[in-house]
Design a protein around this motif. Structure first.
Motif, mmCIF file in Angstrom:
data_model
loop_
_atom_site.group_PDB
_atom_site.id
_atom_site.type_symbol
_atom_site.label_atom_id
_atom_site.label_comp_id
_atom_site.label_asym_id
_atom_site.label_seq_id
_atom_site.Cartn_x
_atom_site.Cartn_y
_atom_site.Cartn_z
ATOM 1 N N ALA A 112 2.034 -10.284 2.393
ATOM 2 C CA ALA A 112 2.240 -8.863 2.065
ATOM 3 C C ALA A 112 2.274 -8.672 0.551
ATOM 4 O O ALA A 112 1.792 -7.662 0.026
ATOM 5 C CB ALA A 112 3.537 -8.351 2.692
ATOM 6 N N ASN A 113 2.829 -9.651 -0.158
ATOM 7 C CA ASN A 113 2.827 -9.596 -1.618
ATOM 8 C C ASN A 113 1.406 -9.695 -2.165
ATOM 9 O O ASN A 113 1.054 -9.020 -3.134
ATOM 10 C CB ASN A 113 3.701 -10.713 -2.204
ATOM 11 C CG ASN A 113 5.178 -10.495 -1.919
ATOM 12 O OD1 ASN A 113 5.591 -9.402 -1.560
ATOM 13 N ND2 ASN A 113 5.975 -11.541 -2.071
ATOM 14 N N CYS A 114 0.589 -10.547 -1.521
ATOM 15 C CA CYS A 114 -0.815 -10.665 -1.940
ATOM 16 C C CYS A 114 -1.552 -9.342 -1.730
ATOM 17 O O CYS A 114 -2.333 -8.916 -2.586
ATOM 18 C CB CYS A 114 -1.526 -11.767 -1.150
ATOM 19 S SG CYS A 114 -1.018 -13.420 -1.634
ATOM 20 N N ALA A 115 -1.296 -8.691 -0.592
ATOM 21 C CA ALA A 115 -1.951 -7.410 -0.315
ATOM 22 C C ALA A 115 -1.580 -6.387 -1.397
ATOM 23 O O ALA A 115 -2.427 -5.618 -1.867
ATOM 24 C CB ALA A 115 -1.562 -6.901 1.070
ATOM 25 N N ALA A 116 -0.300 -6.392 -1.797
ATOM 26 C CA ALA A 116 0.145 -5.468 -2.846
ATOM 27 C C ALA A 116 -0.567 -5.763 -4.165
ATOM 28 O O ALA A 116 -1.025 -4.851 -4.864
ATOM 29 C CB ALA A 116 1.662 -5.566 -3.024
ATOM 30 N N ASP A 130 3.810 -0.422 -11.906
ATOM 31 C CA ASP A 130 4.897 -0.458 -10.925
ATOM 32 C C ASP A 130 4.400 0.157 -9.624
ATOM 33 O O ASP A 130 4.221 1.378 -9.537
ATOM 34 C CB ASP A 130 6.102 0.366 -11.415
ATOM 35 C CG ASP A 130 6.787 -0.278 -12.615
ATOM 36 O OD1 ASP A 130 6.505 -1.459 -12.891
ATOM 37 O OD2 ASP A 130 7.600 0.395 -13.262
ATOM 38 N N SER A 131 4.178 -0.677 -8.627
ATOM 39 C CA SER A 131 3.665 -0.149 -7.361
ATOM 40 C C SER A 131 4.305 -0.845 -6.178
ATOM 41 O O SER A 131 4.812 -1.959 -6.291
ATOM 42 C CB SER A 131 2.146 -0.328 -7.293
ATOM 43 O OG SER A 131 1.817 -1.703 -7.213
ATOM 44 N N ILE A 132 4.323 -0.126 -5.062
ATOM 45 C CA ILE A 132 4.770 -0.713 -3.803
ATOM 46 C C ILE A 132 3.670 -0.481 -2.788
ATOM 47 O O ILE A 132 3.152 0.626 -2.673
ATOM 48 C CB ILE A 132 6.084 -0.065 -3.310
ATOM 49 C CG1 ILE A 132 7.219 -0.352 -4.297
ATOM 50 C CG2 ILE A 132 6.446 -0.552 -1.915
ATOM 51 C CD1 ILE A 132 8.568 0.241 -3.887
ATOM 52 N N THR A 133 3.287 -1.538 -2.090
ATOM 53 C CA THR A 133 2.323 -1.390 -1.002
ATOM 54 C C THR A 133 3.007 -1.772 0.298
ATOM 55 O O THR A 133 3.576 -2.858 0.408
ATOM 56 C CB THR A 133 1.084 -2.291 -1.226
ATOM 57 O OG1 THR A 133 0.431 -1.871 -2.430
ATOM 58 C CG2 THR A 133 0.107 -2.180 -0.062
ATOM 59 N N ILE A 134 3.006 -0.837 1.256
ATOM 60 C CA ILE A 134 3.590 -1.164 2.554
ATOM 61 C C ILE A 134 2.465 -1.160 3.583
ATOM 62 O O ILE A 134 1.559 -0.338 3.530
ATOM 63 C CB ILE A 134 4.704 -0.176 2.957
ATOM 64 C CG1 ILE A 134 4.182 1.255 3.005
ATOM 65 C CG2 ILE A 134 5.889 -0.250 2.018
ATOM 66 C CD1 ILE A 134 5.044 2.152 3.843
ATOM 67 N N THR A 135 2.540 -2.118 4.481
ATOM 68 C CA THR A 135 1.509 -2.252 5.502
ATOM 69 C C THR A 135 2.136 -2.044 6.867
ATOM 70 O O THR A 135 2.996 -2.810 7.294
ATOM 71 C CB THR A 135 0.864 -3.660 5.413
ATOM 72 O OG1 THR A 135 0.471 -3.892 4.058
ATOM 73 C CG2 THR A 135 -0.351 -3.752 6.307
ATOM 74 N N LEU A 136 1.709 -0.974 7.524
ATOM 75 C CA LEU A 136 2.272 -0.642 8.827
ATOM 76 C C LEU A 136 1.413 -1.304 9.893
ATOM 77 O O LEU A 136 0.324 -0.829 10.216
ATOM 78 C CB LEU A 136 2.284 0.882 9.025
ATOM 79 C CG LEU A 136 2.912 1.692 7.881
ATOM 80 C CD1 LEU A 136 2.702 3.187 8.106
ATOM 81 C CD2 LEU A 136 4.397 1.380 7.763
#
Lengths: 314, 314
Positions: A112-116, A130-136
């Motif tokens: 998930a960190n790699c995807a971000a 500064d970003s957050i990527t969430i994967t549902l």
């Protein structure tokens, strides 16, 4: 110079050749066959890397590094997968094992960190520090970048955004706690709530959509049924999006990144989900003011490969 | 070399002289009288700084910088208090105003962040690079240090740990949302729940403890009554500590710091609250394993002054 990025999944191992701009030039995948021991799995992984180098008329010296994104807790310093329940890895010396076959620096990070990182290098979070990527998806994966660096926690177990409780004492989560964000806002939760709604409201068109076969209910089903004007389906979606927004608003108050990117299968719905989530979040924001941008992920499954490759630069 | 640290509160302005080790050598305070305009308040603040320099037989050139911790959203880059509802500041040019009276670099940061920095420099989080300090008071203040740096968010509104929802749709919070951690785990919430319990269970000894005068119920009351063997009071405390733990466990999954420090008035109870919170958190942790250390804050109100002073070093 080139980088290899690996998405080590429970079903497939995908390897991509990436340049220093984060462009994915070539990708290939093989089945993981996760029942095997780690030596066999990682030997296949290394061989696929070697094959891709050859197929692209390159040599090992043209490659800067190999980056691997893996589910679970990854000790990125030692290159060891501490624990993953997706693949039966426990204290698996990934770096050492891959380096038996190919003499390159090997970086390891949670998938998930790699995807971000991927979304920040070439995707929806491009240009933001500064970003957050969430994967549902089956669960909720989260990756936090602060000043361009991955937040991985003091013991490599941080960034587990899906496992913060939003409904104390609520729905059972796979992690053991009750009421985690993941138990309300993952695709799995949406499917559960769609099924429950179909049971409670037999006159809704949900059941009809799948000819009464609940096994056919996917995350997409409820959107398709709502499209046809079904009120129950619309209510399920509204509730679902409000839970996504509740967690997003929490992340804003905790981190206040420049941008929050939402990814995963549900995002195929695009603005149809982004706009209502954004409206919800705005209402929940202090003073009704939303400074953080919100966007849908751009890279799909490639985000993990690109991000893994870019670990060599991060 | 010396540093001045200022805790700019709604009631008092406290200024401390601190050395480069973070030792508080001298402190003094004056009333804020917050009804006044910012020019008057900050003139007093600057004059107190000058007085302390003189009283310690120092000169301005012996001071490295002045650091100010303020409630609300602080633009630490520009030295401007963007908004504070505690003192009626809005886009207040604090740095510029103080520099009218004293020619020194002026740093500004949110007060909860200063407290976290103070605890890390000389308090319970000393020696840890990744720490979170939460202060259970009227609200919940939170400060996060990652690799020794304060997390303040892209627009200086991050680190608002108290305003993450743990009970979706729950108790009304002052921020406008429902169910924030602050609405369950602040001292204010404990007092509310103590009063509610006293109303629901008139036979409990809570009411007796304050001779029926609910205005006398403080955060300490329920602990005193529980000490005397009152079951209702014990239940109020148990529930309260479980809410603290719920939020702490969330912070662990999100940040996984090396240490979490709990401060604020409630912490006068020491291990009596720390041990049960720790036990709760352990139960909520993935695999029942707790890698993050937990501790009670050491510096009390001095944390904010010391942390503010150390902004010049951070």
């Amino acid at each position: 110079m080139y980088y290899l990025g690996v998405d080590l999944g429970g079903t497939n191992i995908a390897v991509g050749l990436v340049n220093e701009k984060g462009e994915l030039l070539h990708k290939e995948s093989i089945p993981t066959i996760r029942e095997r021991n780690y030596e066999e799995i990682l030997k296949d992984l290394a061989n696929l890397c070697i094959k891709i180098i050859k197929d692209n008329n390159l040599e090992v010296k043209d490659i800067e590094s190999i980056g691997v994104g893996s589910p679970g807790t990854c000790d990125s310093k030692e290159g060891v997968i501490v624990y993953s329940n997706n693949i039966a890895f426990e204290n698996t010396p990934l770096r050492k094992e891959i380096q038996k076959y190919i003499d390159l620096p090997v970086f390891l990070e949670n998938d998930a960190n790699c995807a971000a990182l991927g979304e920040s290098v070439r995707g929806a979070a491009y240009g933001y520090k500064d970003s957050i990527t969430i994967t549902l998806g089956t669960g909720i994966g989260g990756g936090v970048l602060i000043n361009g660096k991955i937040l991985s926690g003091a013991f490599f177990g941080g960034g587990e955004l899906g496992h913060h409780v939003i409904v104390s004492g609520g729905e059972q989560c796979t992690c053991g706690r009750k009421g985690c964000w993941e138990a309300y806002a993952s695709a799995t939760a949406l499917i559960r709530d769609t099924k429950i709604a179909a049971l409670r409201y037999p006159l809704s068109k949900i059941s009809e959509e799948v000819n009464g076969d609940f096994n056919l209910i996917s995350a997409k089903t409820v959107f398709d049924v709502a499209e046809k004007g079904d009120k129950v389906a619309t209510e399920v979606i509204d509730k679902y999006l409000s839970y996504i927004a509740e967690g997003v608003a929490n992340m804003l108050n905790i981190f206040q990144p420049e941008i929050i990117v939402i990814g995963g299968g549900v995002c195929a719905q695009g603005e149809k989900i982004l706009l209502p989530i954004e409206a919800h979040v705005k209402k929940l924001s202090y003073g009704g003011e939303l400074k953080t941008k919100m966007a849908i992920a751009k890279l799909g499954n490639d985000a993990g490969i690109i991000g893994a490759a870019m670990l060599g630069l991060n």
